[in-house]
Design an enzyme around this catalytic site. Structure first.
Site, PDB file in Angstrom:
ATOM      1  N   HIS A 123     -18.914 -54.010  20.468  1.00  0.00           N
ATOM      2  CA  HIS A 123     -19.488 -55.190  19.833  1.00  0.00           C
ATOM      3  C   HIS A 123     -20.595 -54.792  18.860  1.00  0.00           C
ATOM      4  O   HIS A 123     -21.109 -53.676  18.889  1.00  0.00           O
ATOM      5  CB  HIS A 123     -20.061 -56.147  20.885  1.00  0.00           C
ATOM      6  CG  HIS A 123     -19.022 -56.974  21.576  1.00  0.00           C
ATOM      7  ND1 HIS A 123     -18.232 -56.483  22.589  1.00  0.00           N
ATOM      8  CD2 HIS A 123     -18.642 -58.274  21.399  1.00  0.00           C
ATOM      9  CE1 HIS A 123     -17.409 -57.437  23.010  1.00  0.00           C
ATOM     10  NE2 HIS A 123     -17.635 -58.519  22.298  1.00  0.00           N
TER      11      HIS A 123
ATOM     12  N   LYS B  70     -25.605 -58.027  20.167  1.00  0.00           N
ATOM     13  CA  LYS B  70     -25.149 -58.616  21.427  1.00  0.00           C
ATOM     14  C   LYS B  70     -26.091 -58.186  22.539  1.00  0.00           C
ATOM     15  O   LYS B  70     -26.355 -56.991  22.721  1.00  0.00           O
ATOM     16  CB  LYS B  70     -23.717 -58.179  21.736  1.00  0.00           C
ATOM     17  CG  LYS B  70     -23.142 -58.800  23.003  1.00  0.00           C
ATOM     18  CD  LYS B  70     -21.662 -58.505  23.141  1.00  0.00           C
ATOM     19  CE  LYS B  70     -21.102 -59.054  24.434  1.00  0.00           C
ATOM     20  NZ  LYS B  70     -21.296 -60.515  24.555  1.00  0.00           N
TER      21      LYS B  70
END
Length: 275
Positions: A164, A168
């Site tokens: 990601h 995040k």
């Protein structure tokens, strides 16, 4: 369609990357109406959320008072829905507030603990209010997880890698945890030990989820959301991979969730439960 028949929707985290996509999707739908937008970023407070999202004026200002906006969502013929894309630190209280006000939460924020999910399930059941907790709104992810369940019948070794963007806040991702949980329900223990392993740096082999499934997290700028499920056996590797190139891929799942939650009276976890 008459406004009385439209689903009233509040977006919490409206100025975030996912929130903006949700705003645009709702504005383009013909069976929903945006009745509130909440965000804690002081730079956008009071601005028209449509202008912030880039879809044109919607005459809905961004506010930082979630409870006040939830009250607005109750002033309609159809029960309101709150879509939450905020932060793991605040999502639990956001969902409790929505349930308390009789607004159905669709939760895209990951990071809820199993205990928090159980507590919210109990609260939702007592209130007879639907709650959807969706680790990933992508239809492709659901298909990948279903393929993984099929593969797990034939492979005893599996590891999961999720990648990601570096903004995040939680790791592993909710999607990776959900995938591991689904594979853990197969009645087998994975990755039988072949040698006595030594980690020279703690965490080098990732974290361990139920039934000995290894999870690995990568965080880098330039990524959006990606997952690999790697199965291994003698002489072969079977890899399932899903890549996100644009957050718009989540919007069909978000809109489906908003429509389906109006039929629910309890908490449901996972997009696959409503498809």
């Amino acid at each position: 369609m008459s406004q009385d028949n439209l689903i009233p929707v509040v977006v919490n985290g409206a100025a975030g990357k996912m929130g903006k996509e949700v705003i645009k999707a709702i504005a383009s739908s013909d069976d929903m109406m945006l009745v509130g937008a909440v965000d804690q970023n002081p730079a956008v407070l009071g601005q028209d959320v449509g202008e912030v999202a880039g879809c044109g004026a919607l005459e809905v200002p961004i506010m930082n008072d979630l409870e006040g906006v939830l009250v607005l969502a109750t002033q309609h013929k159809i029960q309101g829905v709150m879509v939450d894309f905020t932060h793991p630190d605040s999502v639990y209280e956001n969902v409790r507030s929505a349930i308390a006000y009789g607004v159905r939460p669709v939760v895209g924020t990951t990071g809820l603990s199993p205990k928090q999910i159980n507590d919210l399930a109990d609260f939702a059941e007592k209130a007879s209010t639907g709650v959807l907790v969706i680790p990933n709104f992508s239809i492709g992810i659901v298909l990948m997880q279903q393929a993984a369940i099929q593969a797990a019948q034939y492979f005893d070794h599996v590891e999961i890698i999720e990648l990601h963007h570096n903004q995040k806040a939680d790791a592993p991702s909710g999607t990776a945890i959900k995938t591991a949980e689904m594979l853990s329900g197969m009645g087998k223990t994975y990755n039988p030990q072949q040698v006595e392993e030594t980690e020279h740096i703690e965490g080098a082999r990732g974290s361990v989820c139920g039934d000995n499934i290894r999870l690995h997290s990568v965080r880098l700028p330039g990524l959006i959301a990606h997952q690999e499920i790697i199965f291994g056996a003698a002489g072969q590797i079977y890899t399932l991979r899903h890549d996100t190139s644009d957050r718009s891929c989540y919007m069909p799942g978000v809109l489906l969730s908003i429509r389906k939650i109006t039929e629910l009276k309890s908490l449901v976890y996972g997009l696959e439960k409503i498809i």
